[in-house]
Design a protein around this motif. Structure first.
Motif, short mmCIF file in Angstrom:
data_model
loop_
_atom_site.label_atom_id
_atom_site.label_comp_id
_atom_site.label_asym_id
_atom_site.label_seq_id
_atom_site.Cartn_x
_atom_site.Cartn_y
_atom_site.Cartn_z
N HIS A 549 54.59 91.16 -77.04
CA HIS A 549 55.08 90.17 -76.06
C HIS A 549 55.93 89.14 -76.80
O HIS A 549 55.50 88.54 -77.78
CB HIS A 549 53.90 89.47 -75.37
CG HIS A 549 54.33 88.39 -74.43
ND1 HIS A 549 54.85 88.65 -73.18
CD2 HIS A 549 54.32 87.03 -74.56
CE1 HIS A 549 55.14 87.51 -72.58
NE2 HIS A 549 54.82 86.52 -73.39
N GLU A 552 58.72 82.86 -74.91
CA GLU A 552 59.85 82.48 -74.05
C GLU A 552 61.05 81.99 -74.84
O GLU A 552 62.20 82.33 -74.53
CB GLU A 552 59.40 81.40 -73.07
CG GLU A 552 60.46 81.06 -72.03
CD GLU A 552 59.99 80.03 -71.02
OE1 GLU A 552 60.84 79.56 -70.24
OE2 GLU A 552 58.79 79.69 -71.02
N CYS A 598 61.79 95.51 -70.64
CA CYS A 598 61.95 94.90 -69.32
C CYS A 598 61.13 95.63 -68.25
O CYS A 598 60.71 95.02 -67.26
CB CYS A 598 63.43 94.86 -68.93
SG CYS A 598 64.38 93.67 -69.92
N HIS A 601 57.69 94.28 -68.93
CA HIS A 601 57.62 92.84 -68.64
C HIS A 601 58.73 92.51 -67.64
O HIS A 601 59.80 92.00 -68.03
CB HIS A 601 57.79 92.01 -69.91
CG HIS A 601 56.83 92.37 -71.01
ND1 HIS A 601 57.06 93.41 -71.89
CD2 HIS A 601 55.63 91.82 -71.36
CE1 HIS A 601 56.04 93.48 -72.73
NE2 HIS A 601 55.16 92.54 -72.44
N PRO A 602 58.54 92.78 -66.36
CA PRO A 602 59.60 92.60 -65.35
C PRO A 602 60.20 91.20 -65.32
O PRO A 602 61.37 91.03 -64.98
CB PRO A 602 58.88 92.90 -64.03
CG PRO A 602 57.71 93.76 -64.42
CD PRO A 602 57.28 93.29 -65.77
N GLU A 603 59.41 90.19 -65.72
CA GLU A 603 59.92 88.81 -65.70
C GLU A 603 61.03 88.59 -66.72
O GLU A 603 61.81 87.63 -66.63
CB GLU A 603 58.78 87.81 -65.95
CG GLU A 603 58.21 87.77 -67.36
CD GLU A 603 57.24 88.92 -67.67
OE1 GLU A 603 56.74 88.97 -68.81
OE2 GLU A 603 56.98 89.74 -66.77
N ALA A 604 61.12 89.49 -67.71
CA ALA A 604 62.14 89.35 -68.76
C ALA A 604 63.53 89.75 -68.27
O ALA A 604 64.54 89.33 -68.84
CB ALA A 604 61.77 90.20 -69.97
N ALA A 606 65.37 88.89 -65.80
CA ALA A 606 66.25 87.80 -65.37
C ALA A 606 66.97 87.14 -66.55
O ALA A 606 68.07 86.60 -66.39
CB ALA A 606 65.44 86.75 -64.61
N GLU A 609 70.17 89.98 -67.65
CA GLU A 609 70.63 90.85 -66.56
C GLU A 609 71.77 91.77 -66.97
O GLU A 609 71.72 92.98 -66.76
CB GLU A 609 71.05 89.99 -65.36
CG GLU A 609 69.88 89.38 -64.60
CD GLU A 609 70.34 88.58 -63.40
OE1 GLU A 609 71.55 88.61 -63.09
OE2 GLU A 609 69.49 87.94 -62.76
#
Length: 636
Positions: A549, A552, A598, A601-604, A606, A609
């Motif tokens: 992981h 951020e 991605c 970790h779908p939140e990554a 954005a 893109e």
């Protein structure tokens, strides 16, 4: 006071003078093991004055008891700062009762400040609130308006120190409204608090009274600027800070280096808002006013006292800090201009450039109008010097290489000045930040350079200043800085690679690139990949394990680095089909990492893109290209 003999009153005045002398002068010489000795002595004198005043008041009380009872008093003490009429009720400020209240209030005020100075904050607050209660019984007049403002200033500072920002705001905004109302309704030079305990022959002149009153309000503005900043009202804070600095100059009440540093700091607010005329004015004023502090004393270790050594060090440091603010000014001017002029692929948009040049005359006229309406710093002695310095630096955004180079050279001059103090030996972080700004100046200037060879040389200068430092830095102690530098070096080599390829393609087809050009291209490509990989390796555990992981703060840089490495491996030129296949395989591996991370970790998604979209596409296309290469090699 009526019932006090002239000798008794002179004794009170002498005690007050001694208390002031102990507080302001003698306390500077107190020993380290007894740092508040003089202030404790001053406190005892103030307490004696208070008791004497109360005894005078007791003697007068019977004479005027009827008069006092007939005066209107507020039935409830108002909450300071909540309503505009929270003062101005009860005794007339210049009546005998009002003067007695003011004098007792002044002693409470000085006792409050004394306790705050000796770090007994709660006791200090109690005395200051006692002063407020005494003043609540009085209307504002020329006899007490200074005390009204001073006590609220002190309570504002105290509340702000306790993070009670809104309470501080209430005290200070009320002080401001008292000042403004007094000027509107009276405006005569008011009595200074020290004059409550001064004999007739030592009273202040009207000019000195006005100066002290204006200085008290200047302090109100200064504290309000800090309060508004803490409340997030940055524009209001900047306005108050600017006015405070101007008033300090007008009143000639400032320390040159402190003033200069505050003006330079204010410039950074204006710069972030794109207000370059105001930012330049603040920095020019900061530079001129800092010169009033005198020359930096020469270093003569054998003769230099500790005090002289500290002063020399402070002068050098603060002037270096002002130089760093100038660097930020020049860098932001160039970067904002680049944003205005670049097209969709980051190159100079010549049509936009011509359009802006045609509008330049109108901008220059607006600048002159803006300058006339702005609140300018300076006095008769400094105004011309500030204006002269401003003329040497553009505040309009540069529109071509010549204008950009002029801004760049100013910034580079201040880089040299800043580095003289913030040297690598002792100021590692500061020195590297200055180098990074210097690198950013070159990068911004390169945008305007049409000659690609010269542009490439500018980027090479960036490599030369950053690469040795990056290699020498201790990875354990300077991990974050090393990561920044590795990523920047990777991007510089990537930019140089693209420039070299563009130059080569202008001269011939890619198929017929000569060996020298191919070797140069591959060297730059490999160097960029190396630094991106070093950045990625720095994210791994000591055992070399890739993190499952990404935090951020490194998420986007890490995925972008993966994407760039993939792209770089696919661009390496190799005469050997097997080597080419190996490079494409490495490229595919990095593209797959971006896609798979991605997915996990779908939140990554954005955060990257564009890179994710291209990586997904390449994961589908690269295997086909690799199969074609295999077939081609077999046919050969």
């Amino acid at each position: 006071m009526a019932s006090a003999s002239s000798d008794e009153w002179r004794a009170v005045c002498d005690k007050f003078t001694n208390a002031q002398n102990l507080t302001v002068v003698e306390s500077r010489n107190d020993p380290e093991n007894d740092p508040f000795r003089s202030k404790y002595k001053a406190r005892e004198l103030l307490r004696e004055i208070y008791c004497t005043l109360k005894s005078f008041e007791a003697g007068e009380g019977e004479e005027e008891s009827g008069a006092e009872s007939s005066e209107q008093r507020p039935t409830e003490p108002p909450v300071d700062g909540q309503r505009e009429d929270g003062y101005g009720q009860g005794f007339s400020g210049d009546s005998p009762a009002g003067l007695r209240a003011a004098k007792l209030g002044a002693v409470e005020y000085y006792l409050g400040v004394n306790h705050v100075d000796t770090e007994e904050l709660s006791a200090g607050q109690e005395h200051l609130m006692n002063c407020m209660k005494l003043l609540e019984r009085c209307s504002v007049s020329s006899e007490n308006v200074s005390l009204f403002i001073h006590v609220r200033n002190q309570l504002g500072i105290l509340s702000a120190g306790w993070d009670e920002t809104e309470t501080a705001q209430g005290f200070l905004e009320t002080a401001e409204s008292i000042y403004q109302r007094y000027l509107k309704e009276d405006g005569s030079p008011p009595t200074d608090m020290t004059e409550y305990f001064t004999t007739e022959e030592n009273m202040l002149t009207h000019q000195e009274r006005t100066k002290r009153f204006e200085l008290a309000y200047t302090h109100t503005m200064y504290y309000l600027a800090q309060v508004y900043k803490n409340l997030g009202e940055t524009e209001r804070a900047a306005t108050y800070c600017h006015s405070t600095l101007q008033r300090q100059l007008q009143l000639n009440q400032f320390s040159p280096m402190e003033w200069a540093l505050n003006a330079a700091t204010l410039s950074q607010y204006y710069i972030t808002k794109g207000l370059y005329m105001e930012g330049r004015h603040c920095l020019s004023a900061a530079t001129v006013i800092s010169d009033l502090a005198g020359e930096v004393p020469s270093e003569a270790a054998a003769q230099e006292s500790e005090t002289e050594s500290e002063r020399r060090e402070q002068l050098r440091q603060k002037r270096a800090e002002i130089a760093r603010c100038w660097i930020k000014y020049c860098l932001n001017v160039l970067q904002d201009s680049k944003k205005l002029l670049e097209d969709s692929i980051g190159e100079l948009d010549t049509d936009r450039q011509e359009e802006l040049k045609m509008a330049r005359r109108r901008e220059e006229e607006e600048e002159e109008k803006g300058r006339k309406s702005a609140l300018l710093f300076g006095s008769e002695d400094t105004f011309d010097s500030i204006a002269s310095l401003e003329e040497k630096v553009h505040c309009l955004l540069p529109l071509d290489f010549t204008e950009a180079r002029a801004v760049f050279l100013v910034g580079q001059n201040y880089v040299t000045q800043a580095k003289e103090y913030f040297q690598m030996d002792g100021y590692v972080t500061d020195h590297i930040e200055i180098l990074q700004d210097h690198s950013a100046l070159f990068r911004a200037l390169a945008f305007y350079e049409e000659d690609l060879e010269r542009r490439c040389k500018m980027h090479k200068r960036r490599v030369d200043m950053l690469e040795p430092i990056c290699s020498d830095l201790n990875a354990q102690y300077y991990l974050m800085i090393r990561r920044q530098m590795m990523f920047e070096l990777a991007e510089i080599y990537n930019e140089m690679m693209d420039l070299k390829l563009t130059l080569a393609n202008r001269q011939s087809d890619t198929e017929s690139l000569d060996n020298h050009t191919i070797n140069k291209f591959n060297h730059l490509c490999s160097a960029s990949a190396k630094y991106f990989q070093m950045f990625l390796d720095s994210l791994c555990s000591p055992e070399g394990k890739i993190p499952e992981h990404l935090e951020e703060e490194v998420l986007r840089p890490a995925l972008v680095a993966r994407f760039r490495v993939a792209r770089l491996y696919s661009r390496l030129i190799s005469p050997s089909p097997s080597a080419q296949l190996e490079n494409l395989d490495k490229s595919l591996e990095h593209y797959k990492y971006v896609v798979q991370y991605c997915e996990a970790h779908p939140e990554a998604a954005a955060a990257v893109e564009t890179e994710l979209e291209l990586s997904t596409e390449m994961v589908g296309l690269l295997p086909l290209k690799m199969n074609l290469n295999i077939l081609s090699s077999k046919c050969i």
